[in-house]
Design a protein around this motif. Structure first.
Motif, mmCIF file in Angstrom:
data_model
loop_
_atom_site.group_PDB
_atom_site.id
_atom_site.type_symbol
_atom_site.label_atom_id
_atom_site.label_comp_id
_atom_site.label_asym_id
_atom_site.label_seq_id
_atom_site.Cartn_x
_atom_site.Cartn_y
_atom_site.Cartn_z
ATOM 1 N N LYS B 12 -16.570 4.787 24.184
ATOM 2 C CA LYS B 12 -17.676 3.893 23.866
ATOM 3 C C LYS B 12 -17.180 2.458 23.954
ATOM 4 C CE LYS B 12 -21.667 2.471 22.714
ATOM 5 N NZ LYS B 12 -22.826 2.690 23.613
ATOM 6 N N ARG B 13 -17.833 1.692 24.813
ATOM 7 C CA ARG B 13 -17.455 0.286 24.978
ATOM 8 C C ARG B 13 -18.540 -0.600 24.379
ATOM 9 N NH1 ARG B 13 -14.444 -2.600 28.652
ATOM 10 N NH2 ARG B 13 -14.086 -0.838 30.012
ATOM 11 N N TYR B 14 -18.126 -1.510 23.498
ATOM 12 C CA TYR B 14 -19.021 -2.558 23.035
ATOM 13 C C TYR B 14 -18.675 -3.819 23.816
ATOM 14 C CZ TYR B 14 -19.872 0.429 18.915
ATOM 15 O OH TYR B 14 -20.197 1.459 18.091
ATOM 16 N N GLU B 15 -19.453 -4.876 23.589
ATOM 17 C CA GLU B 15 -19.177 -6.131 24.298
ATOM 18 C C GLU B 15 -17.751 -6.614 24.055
ATOM 19 O OE1 GLU B 15 -21.839 -9.552 23.983
ATOM 20 O OE2 GLU B 15 -23.459 -8.124 24.386
ATOM 21 N N LYS B 16 -17.309 -6.439 22.798
ATOM 22 C CA LYS B 16 -15.993 -6.971 22.447
ATOM 23 C C LYS B 16 -14.848 -6.072 22.916
ATOM 24 C CE LYS B 16 -16.509 -5.111 17.740
ATOM 25 N NZ LYS B 16 -15.797 -3.853 17.734
ATOM 26 N N GLY B 17 -15.149 -4.899 23.394
ATOM 27 C CA GLY B 17 -14.074 -4.042 23.874
ATOM 28 C C GLY B 17 -14.328 -2.583 23.593
ATOM 29 N N MET B 18 -13.280 -1.758 23.767
ATOM 30 C CA MET B 18 -13.425 -0.320 23.600
ATOM 31 C C MET B 18 -13.383 0.052 22.124
ATOM 32 S SD MET B 18 -13.740 0.764 26.649
ATOM 33 C CE MET B 18 -13.477 2.535 26.648
ATOM 34 N N ALA B 19 -14.421 0.719 21.644
ATOM 35 C CA ALA B 19 -14.423 1.192 20.261
ATOM 36 C C ALA B 19 -13.799 2.574 20.197
ATOM 37 C CB ALA B 19 -15.837 1.212 19.710
ATOM 38 N N LEU B 20 -14.047 3.377 21.245
ATOM 39 C CA LEU B 20 -13.427 4.702 21.359
ATOM 40 C C LEU B 20 -12.994 4.842 22.804
ATOM 41 C CD1 LEU B 20 -15.623 7.451 19.660
ATOM 42 C CD2 LEU B 20 -13.424 6.580 18.868
ATOM 43 N N SER B 21 -11.764 5.295 23.041
ATOM 44 C CA SER B 21 -11.408 5.479 24.433
ATOM 45 C C SER B 21 -10.793 6.844 24.687
ATOM 46 C CB SER B 21 -10.489 4.356 24.918
ATOM 47 O OG SER B 21 -9.474 4.104 24.004
ATOM 48 N N ASP B 22 -11.451 7.588 25.550
ATOM 49 C CA ASP B 22 -10.937 8.846 26.050
ATOM 50 C C ASP B 22 -10.563 9.816 24.936
ATOM 51 O OD1 ASP B 22 -10.646 10.202 28.376
ATOM 52 O OD2 ASP B 22 -8.504 9.785 28.571
ATOM 53 N N LEU B 23 -11.484 9.989 24.015
ATOM 54 C CA LEU B 23 -11.212 10.849 22.858
ATOM 55 C C LEU B 23 -11.494 12.313 23.198
ATOM 56 C CD1 LEU B 23 -10.581 10.751 19.708
ATOM 57 C CD2 LEU B 23 -13.043 10.939 19.422
ATOM 58 N N ASN B 24 -10.485 13.143 22.962
ATOM 59 C CA ASN B 24 -10.655 14.587 23.101
ATOM 60 C C ASN B 24 -10.425 15.223 21.737
ATOM 61 O OD1 ASN B 24 -11.093 15.192 26.036
ATOM 62 N ND2 ASN B 24 -9.220 13.966 26.162
ATOM 63 N N LEU B 25 -11.426 15.976 21.294
ATOM 64 C CA LEU B 25 -11.375 16.475 19.920
ATOM 65 C C LEU B 25 -12.192 17.754 19.814
ATOM 66 C CD1 LEU B 25 -10.557 15.632 16.947
ATOM 67 C CD2 LEU B 25 -12.805 14.569 16.794
ATOM 68 N N LYS B 26 -11.632 18.732 19.071
ATOM 69 C CA LYS B 26 -12.376 19.955 18.803
ATOM 70 C C LYS B 26 -12.400 20.198 17.308
ATOM 71 C CE LYS B 26 -11.909 23.136 22.660
ATOM 72 N NZ LYS B 26 -11.354 24.414 23.121
ATOM 73 N N LEU B 27 -13.583 20.444 16.753
ATOM 74 C CA LEU B 27 -13.678 20.776 15.337
ATOM 75 C C LEU B 27 -14.258 22.173 15.195
ATOM 76 C CD1 LEU B 27 -15.130 17.451 13.842
ATOM 77 C CD2 LEU B 27 -12.732 18.075 14.197
ATOM 78 N N GLU B 28 -13.653 22.948 14.296
ATOM 79 C CA GLU B 28 -14.118 24.314 14.073
ATOM 80 C C GLU B 28 -15.109 24.372 12.924
ATOM 81 O OE1 GLU B 28 -10.471 26.347 13.454
ATOM 82 O OE2 GLU B 28 -10.210 26.783 15.578
ATOM 83 N N SER B 29 -15.833 25.486 12.850
ATOM 84 C CA SER B 29 -16.763 25.641 11.739
ATOM 85 C C SER B 29 -16.006 26.143 10.510
ATOM 86 C CB SER B 29 -17.888 26.600 12.118
ATOM 87 O OG SER B 29 -17.351 27.814 12.527
ATOM 88 N N GLY B 30 -16.598 25.899 9.340
ATOM 89 C CA GLY B 30 -16.003 26.363 8.093
ATOM 90 C C GLY B 30 -14.853 25.522 7.587
ATOM 91 N N ARG B 31 -14.847 24.239 7.927
ATOM 92 C CA ARG B 31 -13.735 23.383 7.518
ATOM 93 C C ARG B 31 -14.246 22.119 6.823
ATOM 94 N NH1 ARG B 31 -8.840 25.364 8.738
ATOM 95 N NH2 ARG B 31 -7.976 23.647 9.919
ATOM 96 N N ILE B 32 -13.419 21.564 5.960
ATOM 97 C CA ILE B 32 -13.687 20.244 5.397
ATOM 98 C C ILE B 32 -12.661 19.303 6.007
ATOM 99 C CG2 ILE B 32 -13.962 18.845 3.319
ATOM 100 C CD1 ILE B 32 -14.498 21.354 1.744
ATOM 101 N N ILE B 33 -13.156 18.319 6.749
ATOM 102 C CA ILE B 33 -12.271 17.497 7.572
ATOM 103 C C ILE B 33 -12.379 16.031 7.177
ATOM 104 C CG2 ILE B 33 -11.718 16.821 9.955
ATOM 105 C CD1 ILE B 33 -13.220 19.483 10.763
#
Lengths: 129, 232
Positions: B12-33
């Protein structure tokens, strides 16, 4: 919160110690039913999966057994409870020996001091013996 | 355990720069994260992307296989970092709206929690303290029977006693197969109820690990680890 846990050590290990202590000290009697995982997790303010893991390990050690559908119970095997009691006591003594050695006390000095303090404390009723 | 949420090369890029870059993430069910990271690391941006309030610049996020939309909104309960409720409304009216809007909203659960925290349902939001308003919002969010709860700084404004109650409320109210994603700076207060942490830094994934593994391998609390890693 309710259970005083140290966030620097794995929580499940501390839960195991706590339940062992509760059994040995008579807070739970042999054959007593344990609260559900969810109830215990709420009481301790810990993650239910962590509580589950701790109880499974207690089950493997034989201190706790589960009955399908009705829940988990404290073992009725009092020799098993005695064994854990001795194990917990041994850990306490080992810890004390280690610290006394750090302070430079010999075995004889430690035993003499222990005897003396035990007598004094009993006389002054500062410990419940 | 099944995958509940997956981010693939999410940016995600905002005007001021990258807020998130190339994020790879997996979340499972039944967890408190726990979603952790210093200010400006991308936590709120990630939660907004998951909830469809922002559109990715590139990459994608999927919840149970769907990109954010009507279907995902019916299974995600979201507590945003800023309120969107009308201050003029009474709690009862807001509850009616929620019940109308979300099929999984449980009225009795909401009223029960309000009672526990001594909040009058007939009161208007604007007459309440900031902390009480936050409690009301959290109650609304936790009264849904969702698959994923996204809580953006849920306990920041409430007193320590209410914090304890809120954490117990969270523990009491989520179904075993639901996942709770909590963004917070109050690590000490919540770390014992977490399964795992996702740590962001400068819009990138710094760490995803089980909290018990961190304690076992490093011998420190999650709070201490955070302070060491991000020491200024």
């Amino acid at each position: 919160m309710a259970w005083n846990l140290d966030s620097q050590r794995p929580i499940y290990a501390q839960i195991i110690e706590r339940v062992q202590y509760d059994i040995v000290s008579g807070h739970y009697n042999p054959g007593d039913k344990l609260p559900s995982v969810r109830e215990l997790a709420c009481e301790a303010s810990v993650n239910p999966n962590t509580m589950q893991k701790a109880l499974s390990e207690l089950e493997q050690s034989g201190l706790v057994y589960s009955q399908r559908t009705t829940g988990r119970f404290i073992t009725k095997d009092t020799s098993c409870i005695r064994k854990i009691r001795e194990e917990l006591a041994k850990q306490q003594v080992l810890e004390m020996i280690r610290r006394m050695k750090q302070l430079g006390f010999t075995k004889e000095e430690t035993l003499t001091l222990m005897d003396k303090i035990y007598e004094e404390a009993t006389y002054e009723h500062t410990i419940g013996v | 355990m099944s995958t509940l949420l997956e981010c693939k090369n999410l940016s995600k890029r905002y005007e001021k720069g990258m807020a998130l870059s190339d994020l790879n993430l997996k979340l499972e069910s039944g967890r408190i994260i726990g979603l952790l990271g210093p200010n400006g690391s991308g936590k709120t941006t990630l939660l907004k992307l998951i909830n469809g309030l922002l559109v990715p610049t590139s990459g994608e996020v999927r919840i149970l296989g769907n990109t954010p939309g009507v279907e995902t909104k019916s299974v995600i309960s979201y507590l945003p970092d800023q309120t969107y409720l009308s201050a003029n409304q009474k709690v009862t009216q807001i509850i009616d709206t929620f019940a109308d809007f979300y099929a999984d909203f449980d009225r009795s659960r909401a009223y029960h929690m309000l009672q526990k925290l001594n909040i009058q349902p007939s009161e208007r939001l604007k007459t309440m303290s900031k902390g009480t308003q936050e409690k009301v919002q959290l109650i609304l969010v936790m009264s849904r029977r969702a698959k994923l709860y996204c809580l953006d700084e849920p306990i920041a404004g409430v007193d320590p006693a209410a914090r304890d109650y809120i954490l117990t409320t969270i523990l009491n109210n989520y179904a075993e197969d639901a996942t709770i994603l909590i963004s917070t700076h109050l690590i000490q207060d919540i770390e014992n109820i977490l399964d795992e942490v996702v740590v962001l830094q400068n819009g990138k994934l710094k760490l995803q690990a089980s909290v018990e593994d961190i304690r076992m391998e490093r011998g420190v609390s999650i709070d201490t680890m955070f302070r060491e890693v991000f020491k200024c």
